[in-house]
Enzyme design. Structure first.
Site, PDB file in Angstrom:
ATOM      1  CB  SER A  36      -0.934   0.027   1.212  1.00 56.33           C
ATOM      2  OG  SER A  36      -0.183  -0.096   2.401  1.00 56.33           O
ATOM      3  CG  ASP A 320      -4.848   5.010   7.441  1.00 54.45           C
ATOM      4  OD1 ASP A 320      -3.603   5.045   7.349  1.00 54.45           O
ATOM      5  OD2 ASP A 320      -5.516   4.003   7.137  1.00 54.45           O
ATOM      6  CG  HIS A 323      -1.739   3.425   4.871  1.00 58.14           C
ATOM      7  ND1 HIS A 323      -2.945   2.941   5.320  1.00 58.14           N
ATOM      8  CD2 HIS A 323      -1.119   2.403   4.240  1.00 58.14           C
ATOM      9  CE1 HIS A 323      -3.050   1.671   4.949  1.00 58.14           C
ATOM     10  NE2 HIS A 323      -1.957   1.320   4.299  1.00 58.14           N
TER      11      HIS A 323
END
Ligand SMILES: *[C@@H]1O[C@H](CO)[C@@H](O)[C@H](O)[C@H]1NC(C)=O
Ligand SMILES: *[C@@H]1O[C@H](CO)[C@@H](O)[C@H](O)[C@H]1NC(C)=O
Ligand SMILES: *[C@@H]1O[C@H](CO)[C@@H](O)[C@H](O)[C@H]1NC(C)=O
Ligand SMILES: *[C@@H]1O[C@H](CO)[C@@H](O)[C@H](O)[C@H]1NC(C)=O
Length: 355
Positions: A36, A320, A323
């Protein structure tokens, strides 16, 4: 005379065309593999049970406030690296490709949630599959260009690998706390697989590797929540430290055993410890809480369409619960590209691309 000019013109046109083709083939392309931290939209194409972030407020600082599937508020590490090595656009997601010409500046195979181990992350594109996808792209290029020029093209291209966090994070919670034997076994298990993956890429023609190591994951908002006064989880950081030390050793070994293998190791563990211990120096004010989410440190709930989020995103390290913000992605990229050996060794990406 007229005839001569025409011939000259034609010859010139021919030479221009030839040199355009040659530079097209040798100017840098970037092939991105990972999770990610560098997904630019592959997961958007996966079935509905795969992890996705293609909804607001994700992407709120991306041009047009577009939720592209990047796991941040704006651009990510892959975007900044691509831009710095001279690409006009970040390499497109593999699953979005519709014609072969889109591959000539590189392709992004990364998938949020993915790991080095096939068992990490569930319904996502594991590293082994990402490499198979690259194999297809390489075969496709070979069909359209001369074999020799494909080899040269790949040799000059950057192979940007950002993977391992999900493996470490998942396996950590299965270990007995504080057992260093288990930690070392875990590191060996993951890196043995990673070694074979890098060797496979090398055998497919990759030569210049930029590997971004695993961060001090114990300092993610998610990992801080259960710890008193929201300190970092030092036991998890210890596993990350062992992993990054062994990754560095692995890359060094590969550079000795594989002819022409060149690399830059971006030490994200070291970057994290420096940024988090001196946030002001790097322009951050909030390094513990996430910007978007809910509960303690905004880390107990995911960032969803109905979630509140901070307004000063550039002052937050984390978007968040797990991340980085665009601001932190940019700092990470700057240090990997131009940083001193403490942050990027034995050379940084800028030096790697010049050699
Ligand atoms: C190459 O890629 C293009 C676009 O994805 C596709 O149309 C074409 O069929 C591919 N060729 C091969 C040999 O895979
Ligand atoms: C640590 O884990 C190893 C391997 O699983 C096990 O043999 C050993 O007994 C454990 N040590 C402690 C102190 O729990
Ligand atoms: C936000 O949406 C999620 C999922 O749709 C739901 O479970 C949650 O209760 C909502 N939260 C609030 C504060 O409305
Ligand atoms: C945003 O930044 C401004 C200027 O530094 C500051 O005055 C304000 O308190 C910050 N707001 C938040 C929510 O952090």
């Amino acid at each position: 005379m007229a005839k001569k000019t025409t011939t000259f013109l034609l010859l010139n046109l021919f030479l221009v065309a030839l040199s355009t083709l040659t530079t097209a083939a040798v100017s840098p392309a970037v092939f991105v593999f990972g999770d990610s931290l560098v997904d630019v939209g592959n997961n958007n194409f996966l079935p509905s049970d795969a992890p996705k972030v293609n909804f607001p407020p994700w992407g709120i600082d991306y041009p047009g406030r577009t939720p592209t599937g990047r796991y941040t508020n704006g651009f990510n590490y892959a975007d900044y690296i691509a831009k710095a090595v001279g690409l006009a656009m970040s390499p497109p997601p593999f699953l979005s490709l519709s014609n072969g010409n889109q591959m000539l500046r590189g392709v992004n195979f990364a998938s949020g949630g993915a790991g080095i181990l096939d068992t990490t992350g569930g319904d996502v594109i594991a590293m082994a599959t990402q490499i198979e996808d690259f194999e297809q792209v390489a075969a496709n290029l070979t069909e359209r260009l001369r074999k020799k020029s494909v080899a040269l093209f790949l040799e000059k291209s950057l192979f940007n690998l950002i993977i391992g966090s999900n493996d470490i994070y998942t396996l950590y919670y299965l270990l007995s706390p504080g057992n260093s034997t288990q930690k070392d076994e875990t590191v060996v298990l993951i890196l043995d697989k990673f070694k074979h993956q890098i060797e496979k890429l090398y055998n497919l023609g990759a030569r210049k590797f930029a590997v971004l190591g695993v961060a001090a994951l114990g300092c993610l908002p998610l990992a801080r929540v259960p710890i008193s006064s929201y300190a970092c989880n030092e036991d998890l950081n210890d596993l990350c430290l062992r992993f990054k030390t062994a990754t560095e050793a692995l890359l060094k070994d590969l550079s000795l055993s594989l002819k022409g293998f060149q690399y830059s190791f971006g030490d994200l563990y070291e970057m994290f410890t420096h940024i988090l211990s001196d946030p002001q120096e790097y322009g951050f004010k909030e390094i513990k809480a996430g910007c978007c989410g809910g509960g303690r440190l905004n880390a107990e709930y995911n960032c969803l369409p109905n979630t509140t989020y901070c307004s000063n995103r550039s002052q937050y390290a984390f978007w968040d619960r797990s991340h980085p913000t665009q601001a932190l992605h940019k700092t990470m990229a700057q240090l990997a590209l131009y940083g001193q050996p403490l942050f990027a060794n034995p050379v940084n990406i800028h030096q790697l691309m010049k050699s």
